[in-house]
Design a protein around this motif. Structure first.
Motif, PDB file in Angstrom:
ATOM      1  N   UNK A 104       0.845  -1.200   0.000  1.00 19.43           N
ATOM      2  CA  UNK A 104       0.000   0.000   0.000  1.00 19.43           C
ATOM      3  C   UNK A 104       0.875   1.243   0.000  1.00 19.43           C
ATOM      4  N   UNK A 105       0.374   2.314  -0.634  1.00 23.13           N
ATOM      5  CA  UNK A 105       1.080   3.591  -0.606  1.00 23.13           C
ATOM      6  C   UNK A 105       1.036   4.161   0.812  1.00 23.13           C
ATOM      7  N   UNK A 106       1.859   5.183   1.045  1.00 18.77           N
ATOM      8  CA  UNK A 106       1.825   5.880   2.336  1.00 18.77           C
ATOM      9  C   UNK A 106       0.400   6.357   2.618  1.00 18.77           C
ATOM     10  N   UNK A 107      -0.237   6.954   1.590  1.00 16.81           N
ATOM     11  CA  UNK A 107      -1.610   7.460   1.743  1.00 16.81           C
ATOM     12  C   UNK A 107      -2.554   6.355   2.202  1.00 16.81           C
ATOM     13  N   UNK A 108      -2.459   5.194   1.554  1.00 12.39           N
ATOM     14  CA  UNK A 108      -3.388   4.104   1.873  1.00 12.39           C
ATOM     15  C   UNK A 108      -3.040   3.422   3.197  1.00 12.39           C
ATOM     16  N   UNK A 109      -1.748   3.363   3.524  1.00  9.01           N
ATOM     17  CA  UNK A 109      -1.371   2.847   4.840  1.00  9.01           C
ATOM     18  C   UNK A 109      -1.997   3.707   5.939  1.00  9.01           C
ATOM     19  N   UNK A 140       2.272   9.149  -2.264  1.00 15.60           N
ATOM     20  CA  UNK A 140       2.027   8.151  -3.311  1.00 15.60           C
ATOM     21  C   UNK A 140       3.112   7.075  -3.388  1.00 15.60           C
ATOM     22  N   UNK A 141       4.114   7.175  -2.503  1.00 12.28           N
ATOM     23  CA  UNK A 141       5.181   6.165  -2.509  1.00 12.28           C
ATOM     24  C   UNK A 141       4.786   4.952  -1.660  1.00 12.28           C
ATOM     25  N   UNK A 142       5.452   3.849  -1.933  1.00 14.26           N
ATOM     26  CA  UNK A 142       5.279   2.664  -1.083  1.00 14.26           C
ATOM     27  C   UNK A 142       6.374   2.642  -0.027  1.00 14.26           C
ATOM     28  N   UNK A 143       6.122   1.967   1.101  1.00 18.54           N
ATOM     29  CA  UNK A 143       7.104   1.964   2.196  1.00 18.54           C
ATOM     30  C   UNK A 143       8.510   1.557   1.754  1.00 18.54           C
ATOM     31  N   UNK A 144       8.609   0.631   0.775  1.00 19.66           N
ATOM     32  CA  UNK A 144       9.917   0.184   0.312  1.00 19.66           C
ATOM     33  C   UNK A 144      10.769   1.300  -0.269  1.00 19.66           C
ATOM     34  N   UNK A 145      10.104   2.393  -0.708  1.00 19.99           N
ATOM     35  CA  UNK A 145      10.835   3.500  -1.317  1.00 19.99           C
ATOM     36  C   UNK A 145      11.141   4.605  -0.304  1.00 19.99           C
ATOM     37  N   UNK A 146      10.875   4.349   0.979  1.00 18.00           N
ATOM     38  CA  UNK A 146      11.089   5.380   2.003  1.00 18.00           C
ATOM     39  C   UNK A 146      12.341   5.081   2.818  1.00 18.00           C
TER      40      UNK A 146
END
Ligand code: ADP
Ligand code: MG
Length: 232
Positions: A104-109, A140-146
């Motif tokens: 899930x994206x940051x927004x959806x998390x 709009x990023x996913x946790x893996x990209x943070x």
């Protein structure tokens, strides 16, 4: 808000076991208390037990909220369905391991706790928290990209998104630089007062704990374990 008496939890078996004991804890609405102690003493264990994720070996009283919902009987009966409902509605958990959903994206998390409870997805408080913590460009990023610090800030917003009664945060500033850590602590203190919540925050950062003048629940090592008591 929160009242606990004689909580004991044991981790591991026999001589290798580690017993964590909390004789007494009272948390008022609007109060943020720090949990401090050396690594391995049982801070995460204590938080997980208060977060209804572990079954205590002993417990005399555990009530939560103004109507003083009694959790003792539910824990003793291992009423998993009722406990899960209380966890999702009344508790906000920021685990040491983060626990964001990778797909899930940051927004959806962040939206997930509100969605699961059928609450409107938009919340001014969540938007404000994202703004203060600089999460807007990351939505709009996913946790893996943070980075780890960005994940930690996202996990914090997710933990408070549904406005729980009790926020349990395990080393929420461990991966943050001093400025971001201070912003996060400031946000916790103001949210807890504004929403009449309560919070327990495990922290190694005594400078932050002192700066915000937080009362402390401090660990004392005992043979075979550790005891937590208010540090006055
Ligand atoms: P802290 O958060 O203060 O660093 P923990 O609560 O993580 O401490 O751990 C307290 C003790 O319990 C440690 O001795 C640790 O090795 C042990 N422990 C932690 N998690 C588990 C587990 N899942 N199973 C068995 N022992 C554990
Ligand atoms: Mg820990």
């Amino acid at each position: 808000m929160l009242s606990l008496r004689e909580l004991s939890i044991t981790r591991g078996q026999g001589a290798a076991g580690h017993a964590v004991h909390l004789p007494r804890l009272e948390l008022a609405t609007g109060e943020v208390m720090a949990v401090v102690g050396p690594s391995g003493c049982g801070k995460s264990t204590l938080l997980e037990a208060i977060g209804l994720l572990l079954t205590p070996t002993a417990l005399e009283r555990f009530t939560l909220g103004s109507e003083r919902t009694d959790l003792t009987a539910l824990l003793q009966a291992r009423n998993e369905r009722a406990l899960a409902e209380i966890r999702s509605r009344d508790l906000g958990f920021l685990l040491q391991s983060g626990g964001l959903l990778p797909f899930l994206s940051v927004r959806d998390n962040i939206a997930l706790p509100r969605r699961l409870l059928g609450m409107p997805i938009h919340s001014e408080r969540v938007a404000h928290a994202c703004d203060v913590l600089g999460l807007e460009p990351l939505l709009d990023k996913r946790p893996g990209a943070l980075s780890i610090g960005e994940r930690q800030r996202t996990a914090f917003v997710r933990a408070m998104a549904h406005e729980p009664r009790l926020l349990l945060a395990d080393e929420p500033t461990a991966a943050l630089d001093p400025q971001a850590g201070e912003r996060l602590f400031g946000l916790i203190v103001s949210l807890v007062q504004e929403l009449q919540m309560a919070a327990l925050v495990v922290s190694h950062d005594l400078a932050l704990v002192t700066h915000f003048q937080l009362p402390r629940l401090a660990a004392t090592l005992t043979p075979g374990g550790c005891r937590f008591a208010p540090d006055t």
